[in-house]
Design a protein around this motif. Structure first.
Motif, mmCIF file in Angstrom:
data_model
loop_
_atom_site.group_PDB
_atom_site.id
_atom_site.type_symbol
_atom_site.label_atom_id
_atom_site.label_comp_id
_atom_site.label_asym_id
_atom_site.label_seq_id
_atom_site.Cartn_x
_atom_site.Cartn_y
_atom_site.Cartn_z
ATOM 1 N N GLU A 47 39.563 109.599 82.709
ATOM 2 C CA GLU A 47 39.710 110.725 83.634
ATOM 3 C C GLU A 47 39.027 111.958 83.067
ATOM 4 O OE1 GLU A 47 43.096 113.742 85.373
ATOM 5 O OE2 GLU A 47 43.726 111.737 84.715
ATOM 6 N N THR A 48 38.175 112.557 83.875
ATOM 7 C CA THR A 48 37.513 113.790 83.475
ATOM 8 C C THR A 48 38.029 114.921 84.344
ATOM 9 O OG1 THR A 48 35.384 114.896 83.217
ATOM 10 C CG2 THR A 48 35.558 113.339 85.029
ATOM 11 N N ALA A 96 35.375 105.590 96.007
ATOM 12 C CA ALA A 96 33.971 105.184 95.970
ATOM 13 C C ALA A 96 33.510 105.026 94.533
ATOM 14 C CB ALA A 96 33.090 106.200 96.693
ATOM 15 N N PHE A 97 32.623 104.049 94.318
ATOM 16 C CA PHE A 97 31.918 103.909 93.056
ATOM 17 C C PHE A 97 30.604 104.688 93.120
ATOM 18 C CE2 PHE A 97 34.341 99.854 92.647
ATOM 19 C CZ PHE A 97 34.814 100.011 91.346
ATOM 20 N N ALA A 98 30.260 105.384 92.044
ATOM 21 C CA ALA A 98 28.954 106.029 91.913
ATOM 22 C C ALA A 98 28.747 106.388 90.450
ATOM 23 C CB ALA A 98 28.847 107.271 92.790
ATOM 24 N N PRO A 141 48.695 115.534 97.164
ATOM 25 C CA PRO A 141 47.250 115.287 97.243
ATOM 26 C C PRO A 141 46.634 115.162 95.849
ATOM 27 C CG PRO A 141 47.892 117.059 98.723
ATOM 28 C CD PRO A 141 49.084 116.771 97.873
ATOM 29 N N LEU A 142 45.810 114.129 95.684
ATOM 30 C CA LEU A 142 45.173 113.853 94.400
ATOM 31 C C LEU A 142 43.672 113.753 94.609
ATOM 32 C CD1 LEU A 142 46.139 111.235 91.720
ATOM 33 C CD2 LEU A 142 43.944 110.987 92.894
ATOM 34 N N GLY A 143 42.903 114.316 93.686
ATOM 35 C CA GLY A 143 41.461 114.173 93.672
ATOM 36 C C GLY A 143 40.989 114.065 92.239
ATOM 37 N N LYS A 144 40.461 112.913 91.844
ATOM 38 C CA LYS A 144 40.078 112.701 90.452
ATOM 39 C C LYS A 144 38.785 111.895 90.363
ATOM 40 C CE LYS A 144 44.814 112.693 88.537
ATOM 41 N NZ LYS A 144 44.669 113.904 87.711
ATOM 42 N N ILE A 145 38.053 112.152 89.287
ATOM 43 C CA ILE A 145 36.888 111.352 88.938
ATOM 44 C C ILE A 145 37.136 110.712 87.585
ATOM 45 C CG2 ILE A 145 34.485 111.516 88.161
ATOM 46 C CD1 ILE A 145 33.937 113.299 90.514
ATOM 47 N N PHE A 146 36.835 109.405 87.508
ATOM 48 C CA PHE A 146 37.005 108.634 86.287
ATOM 49 C C PHE A 146 35.637 108.137 85.834
ATOM 50 C CE2 PHE A 146 40.889 108.458 88.686
ATOM 51 C CZ PHE A 146 41.883 108.644 87.733
ATOM 52 N N LEU A 147 35.205 108.563 84.655
ATOM 53 C CA LEU A 147 33.937 108.125 84.110
ATOM 54 C C LEU A 147 34.099 106.762 83.443
ATOM 55 C CD1 LEU A 147 32.555 111.438 82.569
ATOM 56 C CD2 LEU A 147 32.142 110.476 84.846
ATOM 57 N N LEU A 169 34.105 106.300 89.140
ATOM 58 C CA LEU A 169 34.978 106.239 90.312
ATOM 59 C C LEU A 169 35.387 107.633 90.758
ATOM 60 C CD1 LEU A 169 37.600 103.393 89.674
ATOM 61 C CD2 LEU A 169 36.155 103.646 91.696
ATOM 62 N N ILE A 170 35.445 107.808 92.079
ATOM 63 C CA ILE A 170 36.131 108.962 92.646
ATOM 64 C C ILE A 170 37.278 108.442 93.490
ATOM 65 C CG2 ILE A 170 34.477 109.106 94.560
ATOM 66 C CD1 ILE A 170 35.133 112.143 94.647
ATOM 67 N N MET A 171 38.466 109.052 93.336
ATOM 68 C CA MET A 171 39.664 108.653 94.065
ATOM 69 C C MET A 171 40.301 109.895 94.671
ATOM 70 S SD MET A 171 41.262 105.954 91.280
ATOM 71 C CE MET A 171 42.452 105.293 92.466
ATOM 72 N N VAL A 172 40.533 109.850 95.978
ATOM 73 C CA VAL A 172 41.131 110.970 96.704
ATOM 74 C C VAL A 172 42.201 110.414 97.629
ATOM 75 C CG1 VAL A 172 40.696 112.957 98.189
ATOM 76 C CG2 VAL A 172 38.903 112.169 96.631
ATOM 77 N N GLY A 173 43.387 111.026 97.661
ATOM 78 C CA GLY A 173 44.462 110.565 98.531
ATOM 79 C C GLY A 173 45.802 111.134 98.121
ATOM 80 N N LEU A 174 46.882 110.485 98.553
ATOM 81 C CA LEU A 174 48.236 110.875 98.186
ATOM 82 C C LEU A 174 48.712 110.029 97.016
ATOM 83 C CD1 LEU A 174 50.328 111.388 101.480
ATOM 84 C CD2 LEU A 174 49.542 113.138 99.880
#
Length: 574
Positions: free
Chosen positions: A75-76, A38-40, A61-67, A50-55
């Motif tokens: 990547e933060t 999702a974009f936010a 499992p990956l969960g990351k937010i990119f500013l 961006l938030i990205m969650v998945g394999l």
């Protein structure tokens, strides 16, 4: 911090002047599958992160937010943890002005649902909330079902569905709403009957493989609408007004009862019925079905990605809304992906919506596309007008605000949505967050406003005090105007101004207004539009009263009954 520089990558043999409408950008974003993205604007700096969650490509499992920092995704180390076969929902649930993250899915320990509170400094804290685990292929959705201005949430999946009321203090309480249990569902909130409270669309396996449930919300009570809308499983369902008539239509994808991929559009007829629209879409499952105005022409187009009928078939396709009730495929040159997810948002702030596409294309992929469309029906988007003619009506702890509809160069007037902010002091958002910058109108999320296309908003259970509000208009590209001038209304002591008792009932029955148990004494009654105009008034001299509404045009009205010095108010739909 790890920096990912956005480098332009052009298809070979194509000149700049004849560039493809969607140009892949070398973003360095990690490839993921079985994902949700999702974009936010998580840091409120006026560009979409961006938030990205998945394999990931190591099946972890990956969960990351990119500013997004001046076009560079960074990547933060946010504190977000990863899930897969997952779903995301974003909202400012604690009304602090920052977008929070809710997710459900699965990790190495099993099914999980997690709420991460945005701390405002690029990091997120795991909230102490005990939600049911929608789990693998479950879904989550935020929505203020009871009109108290706090976003509530519904979680479904793993043969369970639960509604949680936001208590306004950071905690949640489960509500016995009678919603059907589901496996592999898709959820979406929207006011499909335009009565001022949001209704729930649920599609998935409720025991008969593939079903659609539409729950109409009437003052927080949910009733299933009997409808011929066909159900699916393993797909997506969402509200969107494709014909620009102000009524929310339905887009559904997934597998039917025979487990064959299908994609359908159903038109909202405006009378709580739906009709099949022969949209000519390819059947698609295990991926997104998105409403999006990719060409800025003022109507909603469609993107489908995922599995098609036949062994090993998959595709990503865009269908252009032709403006006369149908859709034509637009050859965008997008790759096939399975177990796909997508995010649309104007990450480069050039006035059109770009696309992030993730999923399995042999291996896991994440491809960022810049929208460079400059031909055909494409228009440079202009912002809608600023709402005016603010009006408020208060009765006890019940309030309605309304405003005039605006015009826009691309979107018809009935297609314009609206977004409201409310606070207990001037410029405040401690009652209702707009998820936008109230000084500029720049939005923090890419989606509809919090009133849908209604030109009014209903509030219940308000505490006594002064309330300050502003309105912005939202076009079909989900861009917002500047906010309006500020309005104010006051809620007095609710004990003195409005008493609702179980003995007096006000409701409609066909084209009749019915008042049951009005009392033996003479009672004054009035019917008021949401703009404050009295359309009828009179006296009730009997206990049970009926009035024909044939001479009152369709709409939402407030009926006020003054009985023995106390006021009973109900909303009706004509």
């Amino acid at each position: 911090m790890k920096v990912y520089i956005l480098l332009l990558f052009l298809f070979s043999g194509i000149s700049v002047s004849l560039a493809q409408p969607f140009v892949p950008v070398s973003s360095g974003l990690p490839p993921i599958g079985r994902s949700a993205v999702a974009f936010a604007d998580f840091d409120n700096d006026h560009d979409l992160d961006l938030i990205m969650v998945g394999l990931d490509d190591n099946t972890q499992p990956l969960g990351k937010i990119f500013l997004n920092i001046q076009g560079i995704f960074t990547e933060t180390f946010s504190g977000i943890s990863g899930l897969y076969n997952c779903a995301l929902a974003l909202a400012d649930y604690d009304l602090d002005g920052y977008i929070d993250v809710l997710m459900t899915g699965r990790d190495v320990n099993g099914n999980a649902t997690r709420l991460f509170r945005n701390l405002g400094d690029g990091t997120f804290g795991l909230a102490d909330a005990e939600f049911n685990a929608g789990g693998s292929d479950g879904d989550v959705a935020w929505g203020d079902y009871d009109n108290d201005a706090y976003p509530d949430l519904v979680i479904s999946g793993n043969w369970d569905t639960r509604l949680y009321h936001n208590n306004g203090d950071g905690s949640f309480a489960e509500v016995a709403a009678g919603l059907t249990i589901m496996n592999t569902p898709s959820l979406d909130w929207g006011d499909c009957d335009n009565d001022g409270d949001i209704d729930l669309l649920m599609v998935g396996d409720a025991g008969s493989v593939a079903e659609t449930f539409i729950y109409l919300n009437e003052n927080g009570v949910f009733t299933r609408l009997e409808t011929p809308v066909e159900g699916t499983v393993g797909g997506t369902a969402s509200w969107g007004d494709f014909d620009n008539d102000g009524n929310l239509d339905i887009l559904i994808s997934g597998k039917d009862v025979s487990l064959v991929p299908v994609s359908f559009v159903y038109r909202n007829n405006g009378d709580k019925t739906y009709s099949f629209a022969n949209a000519g879409l390819i059947g698609t499952a295990l991926g997104p079905a998105d409403w999006i105005d990719y060409d800025n022409d003022g109507d909603l187009d469609i993107m489908l990605a995922g599995e098609n009928a036949g062994c090993g078939n998959a595709s990503t396709r865009i269908y252009n809304n032709n403006g006369v009730g149908g859709f034509d495929e637009f050859l965008a040159g997008l790759p096939f992906v399975e177990r796909a997810s997508s995010a649309w948002g104007d990450f480069d702030n050039d006035g059109d919506y770009d696309l992030l596409l993730t999923g399995l294309s042999g291996n896991a992929v994440s491809i960022l596309y810049r929208n460079d469309l400059q031909t055909g029906a494409f228009q440079q988007n202009t912002l809608p007008g600023v709402p005016g003619d603010l009006y408020s009506y208060v009765s006890g702890d019940y309030a309605v605000i309304s405003w005039s509809r605006v015009n826009d160069l691309q979107s018809p007037q009935m297609a314009i949505g609206y977004n409201v902010m409310v606070g207990t002091e001037s410029g405040g958002i401690d009652v209702l967050s707009p998820q936008a910058d109230f000084e500029t109108g720049v939005r923090y999320t890419a989606g509809p406003g919090n009133t849908g296309s209604n030109d009014f908003m209903v509030f219940r259970s308000l505490e006594p005090g002064d309330y300050f509000f502003r309105i912005q208009a939202i076009d079909q590209t989900f861009e917002g105007s500047q906010f309006s001038e500020e309005g104010i209304f006051t809620v007095l002591s609710t004990d003195l101004n409005s008493v609702k008792t179980p003995f007096t009932r006000i409701f409609t029955e066909g084209t009749l207004l019915r008042v049951v148990n009005a009392g033996a004494e003479d009672s004054d009654i009035s019917i008021v539009s949401v703009t404050g105009s009295i359309v009828w008034s009179g006296k009730i001299t009997q206990n049970d009263f009926s009035l024909s509404l044939d001479n009152i045009r369709p709409g939402v009205y407030l009926v006020s009954l003054l009985k023995e010095g106390k006021q009973v108010t109900e909303k009706i739909i004509r």
